[in-house]
Design a protein around this motif. Structure first.
Motif, mmCIF file in Angstrom:
data_model
loop_
_atom_site.group_PDB
_atom_site.id
_atom_site.type_symbol
_atom_site.label_atom_id
_atom_site.label_comp_id
_atom_site.label_asym_id
_atom_site.label_seq_id
_atom_site.Cartn_x
_atom_site.Cartn_y
_atom_site.Cartn_z
ATOM 1 N N UNK A 1 -38.753 40.671 26.308
ATOM 2 C CA UNK A 1 -39.455 41.142 27.496
ATOM 3 C C UNK A 1 -40.777 41.771 27.065
ATOM 4 N N UNK A 2 -41.925 41.242 27.489
ATOM 5 C CA UNK A 2 -43.211 41.802 27.055
ATOM 6 C C UNK A 2 -43.379 43.266 27.436
ATOM 7 N N UNK A 3 -42.691 43.706 28.472
ATOM 8 C CA UNK A 3 -42.797 45.111 28.883
ATOM 9 C C UNK A 3 -42.141 46.058 27.883
ATOM 10 N N UNK A 4 -41.290 45.528 27.020
ATOM 11 C CA UNK A 4 -40.589 46.379 26.049
ATOM 12 C C UNK A 4 -41.305 46.434 24.699
ATOM 13 N N UNK A 5 -42.386 45.687 24.548
ATOM 14 C CA UNK A 5 -43.076 45.629 23.251
ATOM 15 C C UNK A 5 -43.820 46.935 22.988
ATOM 16 N N UNK A 6 -43.545 47.519 21.822
ATOM 17 C CA UNK A 6 -44.249 48.729 21.398
ATOM 18 C C UNK A 6 -44.498 48.637 19.899
ATOM 19 N N UNK A 7 -44.909 49.728 19.276
ATOM 20 C CA UNK A 7 -45.254 49.670 17.852
ATOM 21 C C UNK A 7 -44.039 49.471 16.953
ATOM 22 N N UNK A 8 -42.843 49.574 17.500
ATOM 23 C CA UNK A 8 -41.642 49.312 16.731
ATOM 24 C C UNK A 8 -41.225 47.845 16.797
ATOM 25 N N UNK A 9 -41.863 47.083 17.696
ATOM 26 C CA UNK A 9 -41.459 45.689 17.894
ATOM 27 C C UNK A 9 -42.033 44.769 16.828
ATOM 28 N N UNK A 10 -43.331 44.838 16.614
ATOM 29 C CA UNK A 10 -43.974 43.917 15.677
ATOM 30 C C UNK A 10 -43.376 43.967 14.277
ATOM 31 N N UNK A 11 -43.054 45.147 13.722
ATOM 32 C CA UNK A 11 -42.503 45.172 12.367
ATOM 33 C C UNK A 11 -41.253 44.309 12.195
ATOM 34 N N UNK A 12 -40.519 44.071 13.258
ATOM 35 C CA UNK A 12 -39.324 43.238 13.156
ATOM 36 C C UNK A 12 -39.675 41.767 12.909
ATOM 37 N N UNK A 13 -40.938 41.408 13.096
ATOM 38 C CA UNK A 13 -41.386 40.034 12.892
ATOM 39 C C UNK A 13 -42.202 39.876 11.604
ATOM 40 N N UNK A 14 -42.443 40.975 10.909
ATOM 41 C CA UNK A 14 -43.218 40.915 9.671
ATOM 42 C C UNK A 14 -42.364 40.397 8.514
ATOM 43 N N UNK A 15 -43.024 39.931 7.457
ATOM 44 C CA UNK A 15 -42.306 39.458 6.271
ATOM 45 C C UNK A 15 -41.444 40.560 5.659
#
Length: 244
Positions: free
Chosen positions: A164-178
């Motif tokens: 859900x794009x509404x739930x994206x915060x600064x904790x979200x992106x790190x889960x997709x990093x290498x």
């Protein structure tokens, strides 16, 4: 994920150290040798630093081996580096596993040759059960490239309806990093006297402490590594807060 200071504000030893291993080429040229001679000397130095991690309280070590920008170097140097990586993995695999080192690779593997990728995969599998030191090797890695690839995967999940794009915060992106399974680095060291971060762990190093030292990487010893680890422990880390 960052390591918080103690109640007095003092940092514990650096649990995760990241190193930009710079100066191999200059080290060789100072000795009248080709640049690849320096890269081979630098590769031999890695084992010493890995072995020094436990006594200095370092659980995670991440080293910058080859950047996405390094493809701009001469074909001779690039080809030599790729052969060096294959030789290093083949030679060091069993030794690293036997002393309890877990090895991971980060970066985009698409441009790497199939043999090298196979060796990387096999080393990760061979050492997957180890936990004494977690060695991460950044190979064909760039911080901006990593964030771009992570954002693409995140956007795909949004398109599929699993995020859900509404739930994206600064904790979200790190889960997709290498580096999604690793803690953020506490200390980043760059050797050779250059004072720049060169597109290395851009997101993860937001609160890291930095040490820019003059020592060329092939001359970087376990003793100097220990000194920098102890120096880190004396730092006052507030992460934006103010002491009471």
């Amino acid at each position: 994920m960052r390591r918080e200071p103690d109640e007095a504000g003092q940092a514990a030893g650096p649990g995760h150290v990241a190193i930009i291993m710079d100066g191999n080429g200059r080290w060789a040229q100072m000795r009248g040798r080709p640049r690849l001679f320096g890269h081979h000397a630098g590769a031999r130095r890695v084992r010493e630093i890995v072995e020094a991690c436990p006594e200095n309280g370092v659980k995670y070590l991440t080293i910058f081996a080859f950047s996405t920008e390094n493809w701009k170097r001469t074909q001779v140097e690039v080809s030599g580096l790729m052969k060096l990586f294959q030789r290093y993995i083949t030679k060091e695999a069993r030794a690293l596993s036997d002393v309890g080192v877990r090895v991971r690779f980060i970066g985009d593997r698409v441009r790497l040759n199939d043999k090298l990728v196979e060796l990387m995969d096999n080393l990760e599998i061979l050492t997957a059960h180890n936990d004494l030191v977690h060695l991460t090797i950044a190979l064909n890695y760039g911080g901006r490239d990593e964030v771009a690839r992570a954002t693409k995967r995140l956007a795909q999940d949004v398109a599929l309806g699993t995020l859900d794009p509404e739930t994206i915060d600064e904790e979200t992106l790190p889960r997709y990093l290498d580096t999604y399974v690793l803690p953020d680095p506490d200390l980043v060291i760059r050797t050779s006297g250059e004072a720049r971060i060169s597109n290395f762990l851009l997101w993860q190093s937001a609160y890291a402490e930095y040490e820019f030292i003059d020592t060329l990487w092939p001359d970087f010893t376990a003793e100097e590594f220990g000194r920098l680890a102890r120096k880190y422990g004396a730092r006052d880390r507030r992460f934006g807060a103010v002491k009471a």
